[in-house]
Scaffold this active site. Structure first.
Site, PDB file in Angstrom:
ATOM      1  N   ARG A   1       5.300 -13.107   9.558  1.00 37.17           N
ATOM      2  CA  ARG A   1       5.940 -11.835   9.264  1.00 37.17           C
ATOM      3  C   ARG A   1       7.260 -11.743  10.007  1.00 37.17           C
ATOM      4  O   ARG A   1       7.505 -12.467  10.970  1.00 37.17           O
ATOM      5  CB  ARG A   1       5.038 -10.661   9.601  1.00 37.17           C
TER       6      ARG A   1
ATOM      7  N   GLU B   1       0.881  -1.164   0.000  1.00 36.81           N
ATOM      8  CA  GLU B   1       0.000   0.000   0.000  1.00 36.81           C
ATOM      9  C   GLU B   1       0.920   1.215   0.000  1.00 36.81           C
ATOM     10  O   GLU B   1       1.788   1.314   0.870  1.00 36.81           O
ATOM     11  CB  GLU B   1      -0.869  -0.025   1.256  1.00 36.81           C
TER      12      GLU B   1
ATOM     13  N   LYS C   1       4.031   0.892   9.716  1.00 34.92           N
ATOM     14  CA  LYS C   1       4.223   2.136   8.974  1.00 34.92           C
ATOM     15  C   LYS C   1       3.653   3.323   9.731  1.00 34.92           C
ATOM     16  O   LYS C   1       4.188   4.427   9.656  1.00 34.92           O
ATOM     17  CB  LYS C   1       3.563   2.015   7.591  1.00 34.92           C
TER      18      LYS C   1
HETATM   19  P1  ATP Z   1       2.262  -2.032   8.094  1.00 33.36           P
HETATM   20  O1  ATP Z   1       1.569  -2.930   9.067  1.00 33.36           O
HETATM   21  O2  ATP Z   1       3.626  -1.636   8.482  1.00 33.36           O
HETATM   22  O3  ATP Z   1       1.427  -0.873   7.642  1.00 33.36           O
HETATM   23  P2  ATP Z   1       1.410  -3.553   5.887  1.00 33.36           P
HETATM   24  O4  ATP Z   1       1.422  -5.003   6.012  1.00 33.36           O
HETATM   25  O5  ATP Z   1       0.079  -2.889   5.984  1.00 33.36           O
HETATM   26  O6  ATP Z   1       2.491  -2.945   6.833  1.00 33.36           O
HETATM   27  P3  ATP Z   1       1.645  -3.393   3.077  1.00 33.36           P
HETATM   28  O7  ATP Z   1       2.129  -2.268   2.251  1.00 33.36           O
HETATM   29  O8  ATP Z   1       0.233  -3.777   2.980  1.00 33.36           O
HETATM   30  O9  ATP Z   1       2.059  -3.067   4.554  1.00 33.36           O
HETATM   31  O10 ATP Z   1       2.571  -4.669   2.864  1.00 33.36           O
HETATM   32  C1  ATP Z   1       2.889  -5.194   1.607  1.00 33.36           C
HETATM   33  C2  ATP Z   1       3.274  -6.634   1.777  1.00 33.36           C
HETATM   34  O11 ATP Z   1       4.365  -6.763   2.685  1.00 33.36           O
HETATM   35  C3  ATP Z   1       2.136  -7.459   2.343  1.00 33.36           C
HETATM   36  O12 ATP Z   1       2.021  -8.626   1.565  1.00 33.36           O
HETATM   37  C4  ATP Z   1       2.560  -7.771   3.746  1.00 33.36           C
HETATM   38  O13 ATP Z   1       2.077  -9.003   4.148  1.00 33.36           O
HETATM   39  C5  ATP Z   1       4.087  -7.744   3.638  1.00 33.36           C
HETATM   40  N1  ATP Z   1       4.679  -7.374   4.924  1.00 33.36           N
HETATM   41  C6  ATP Z   1       4.431  -6.270   5.653  1.00 33.36           C
HETATM   42  N2  ATP Z   1       5.105  -6.302   6.808  1.00 33.36           N
HETATM   43  C7  ATP Z   1       5.815  -7.464   6.820  1.00 33.36           C
HETATM   44  C8  ATP Z   1       6.712  -8.087   7.740  1.00 33.36           C
HETATM   45  N3  ATP Z   1       7.013  -7.512   8.905  1.00 33.36           N
HETATM   46  N4  ATP Z   1       7.242  -9.282   7.403  1.00 33.36           N
HETATM   47  C9  ATP Z   1       6.955  -9.860   6.229  1.00 33.36           C
HETATM   48  N5  ATP Z   1       6.115  -9.337   5.327  1.00 33.36           N
HETATM   49  C10 ATP Z   1       5.547  -8.149   5.606  1.00 33.36           C
HETATM   50 MG    MG Z   2      -1.458  -3.836   4.473  1.00 34.40          MG
END
Ligand code: ATP
Ligand code: MG
Length: 560
Positions: free
Chosen positions: A264, A37, A274
């Protein structure tokens, strides 16, 4: 590529599934996607997901899409999208087609399929308020209740959905919901919302839409449109998988992707959401998303991390189904391991102490040959100037040395790396008693750092020739948080390490580094790995310490 060309290392459970699907002929080509995102910079957790998605695609000759999840009409995504593209490429991956894709590219198709669900009686327009909807949803232990609007007929639903789309209703007046099961033990199946009304322009589709799909609705068909075979996501989506499958089952999609969840990445001494990283930036606790203390890819790059070190880290962490916390020492270990092989050595003194070599002729200077990496002759040698006054590290001298201090002291001889043996003859102090310089003699017979008589001083010090030294700023970083789990107490900001940045304003570097471009990496002998910060100018070099030489990972290993 055939599956037999896959790497020899033990396969994780995802690669096992992929290999089996290729072997059985279920798929001819592996297609994955990384779906960020664009609402923040990528962090080291994302790097794990990137390494997995792009890595699996590359290893099995498939492809990986970069797809921006832009289902939320967002205002300021341009900078984030640009940064995400840069970071993915910097890590060494190229996305299929060379252009990012967007969930918003599919808005027309997604809407058409929403009508398809309505027509089949699989979705309905609900007109409960948000509050009522919450009350009707039930809880983890109690089933939900059917909305009174759940029994609306197909024609009425279709008419309302089209009028929602046409902008006849204000935000929140109606939503489109899947008609699944309000009593399901899985709350994600209790008639999840598919579309909501939001009278807001979208940065890519402009004013075309005033209804927007929910992520849970948009993601599965987007995967299917792209012929994604394995939709890899983190564990929190496990409970959403039945909805993912329901949508794939009930929509006329062109392919049948499979969602697979993995744990994760969690890292100690840092935060990784984020939202929290954004607070660090907006509240000024760091200098920006790319501050070298941030766990972002941009921060790690500026800190001096190499793409290879981050990919190696991701590989070492591996892919599993159970969450755990990785020690940040492993990340540091990975960058040291890479830089030890690739970073040329130079000498630099962080806290200079002048040493006047009294028997070295005034006005004379010479150049001494020294290896760029003593462990790797292929990296060549360089010439460093030497003359009557040199700087050594303040910490390398003690006037009254304790027993185990083998470095310079009055009357003692040490080796200056690749140069000469010098002996301290006296200490010069100011009126307050502070040491301002040392006087010394050198042994001309020890040129290059060896004595013909075979004597060997106990210490070899790094040094910089004063006449040709380059003044520079060096930024020394420590952990941003001083506790392992900054979020444990509720207020992560209370755990910020007030000493996470120390600026050394007057370090002295050998002239080799003159004009080094931003992000050039060196090992400063005996001190650590450093890289040129983009703040550097022709007039003033600025270095970031990437990592100390001290191998804290070895300690971690020893302790476990
Ligand atoms: P945040 O919780 O920091 O906002 P998010 O998961 O909402 O992160 P996205 O931009 O939606 O952020 O993430 C893109 C991809 O990265 C998704 O497929 C998510 O599962 C993966 N991802 C995010 N954080 C991690 C992590 N700590 N370890 C592994 N994969 C991750
Ligand atoms: Mg997300």
């Amino acid at each position: 590529m055939t599956t037999t060309e896959a790497p020899a290392r033990a396969l994780d459970f995802i690669r096992e599934i992929v290999e089996e699907d290729l072997r059985s002929g279920k798929h001819q080509t592996v297609v994955t996607r990384f779906p960020p995102e664009p609402n923040g910079y990528l962090h080291i957790g994302h790097a794990k997901s990137i390494a997995l998605n792009f890595g699996v695609a590359a290893e099995y000759g498939g492809r990986c899409n970069l797809r921006f999840d832009d289902t939320n009409p967002e205002k300021e995504e341009a900078e984030y999208a640009r940064a995400i593209i840069e970071d993915v490429r910097w890590l060494g991956y190229e996305f299929a087609g060379g252009e990012p894709l967007h969930a918003s590219d599919y808005f027309d198709q997604l809407y058409e399929w929403a009508e398809h669900l309505v027509t089949r009686g699989l979705a309905y327009v609900d007109s409960l308020s948000a509050e009522e909807m919450r009350a009707y949803r039930g809880t983890l232990t109690e089933p939900g209740k059917d909305s009174p609007y759940r029994t609306r007929g197909v024609d009425e639903n279709l008419d309302l959905l089209r009028r929602m789309r046409a902008g006849e209703f204000p935000d929140g007046a109606h939503v489109l919901r899947a008609k699944i099961d309000m009593a399901s033990p899985n709350v994600n199946l209790r008639d999840p919302v598919l579309y909501r009304i939001r009278h807001e322009d979208h940065h890519r589709t402009g004013g075309k839409w005033c209804i927007y799909p929910m992520y849970d609705y948009a993601h599965p068909p987007s995967d299917a449109i792209e012929h994604v075979t394995h939709s890899l996501c983190t564990l929190e989506f496990e409970a959403h998988r039945p909805l993912y499958d329901w949508l794939i089952e009930n929509l006329p999609v062109p392919s049948r992707p499979r969602q697979i969840e993995f744990a994760r990445l969690n890292l100690n001494y840092t935060v990784m959401s984020k939202r929290k990283l954004l607070r660090l930036v907006t509240e000024g606790h760091v200098r920006g998303w790319d501050d070298p203390r941030m766990p972002t890819i941009a921060g790690l790059r500026r800190r001096g991390y190499t793409p290879a070190s981050i990919r190696n880290f991701a590989e070492r962490v591996g892919v599993a189904k159970r969450e755990n916390v990785i020690d940040v020492g492993l990340l540091e270990f990975c960058v040291r391991e890479d830089l030890n092989k690739t970073a040329p050595r130079v000498m630099g003194v962080l806290r200079p102490l002048r040493v006047v070599i009294e028997n070295y002729p005034e006005g004379q200077s010479e150049e001494l040959e020294t290896p760029n990496n003593p462990e790797d002759p292929s990296m060549g040698t360089r010439r460093v100037p030497f003359s009557r006054v040199v700087y050594i590290e303040r910490d390398d001298f003690m006037e009254e040395p304790p027993k185990k201090f083998f470095r310079l002291a009055p009357g003692r001889e040490v080796r200056l790396r690749s140069a000469y043996f010098v002996t301290c003859t006296s200490v010069v102090k100011d009126d307050a008693g502070n040491i301002i310089e040392l006087r010394a003699t050198y042994d001309p017979a020890t040129r290059g750092g060896d004595a013909p008589d075979g004597r060997r001083p106990k210490a070899t010090l790094h040094w910089v020739d004063a006449a040709s030294a380059i003044d520079c700023e060096v930024r020394l970083y420590d952990r941003l948080f001083n506790v392992e789990d900054p979020e444990a107490g509720g207020d992560f900001l209370a755990n910020l390490n007030p000493r996470s940045l120390e600026v050394v304003a007057d370090a002295k570097l050998e002239p080799t580094v003159r004009g080094a471009a931003p992000l050039t990496r060196y090992q400063f002998e005996r001190l650590g790995y450093f890289c040129v910060d983009p703040d550097a100018s022709d007039a003033r070099l600025v270095f970031n310490r990437t990592a100390t030489l001290k191998d804290s990972w070895a300690k971690v290993v020893a302790a476990t």
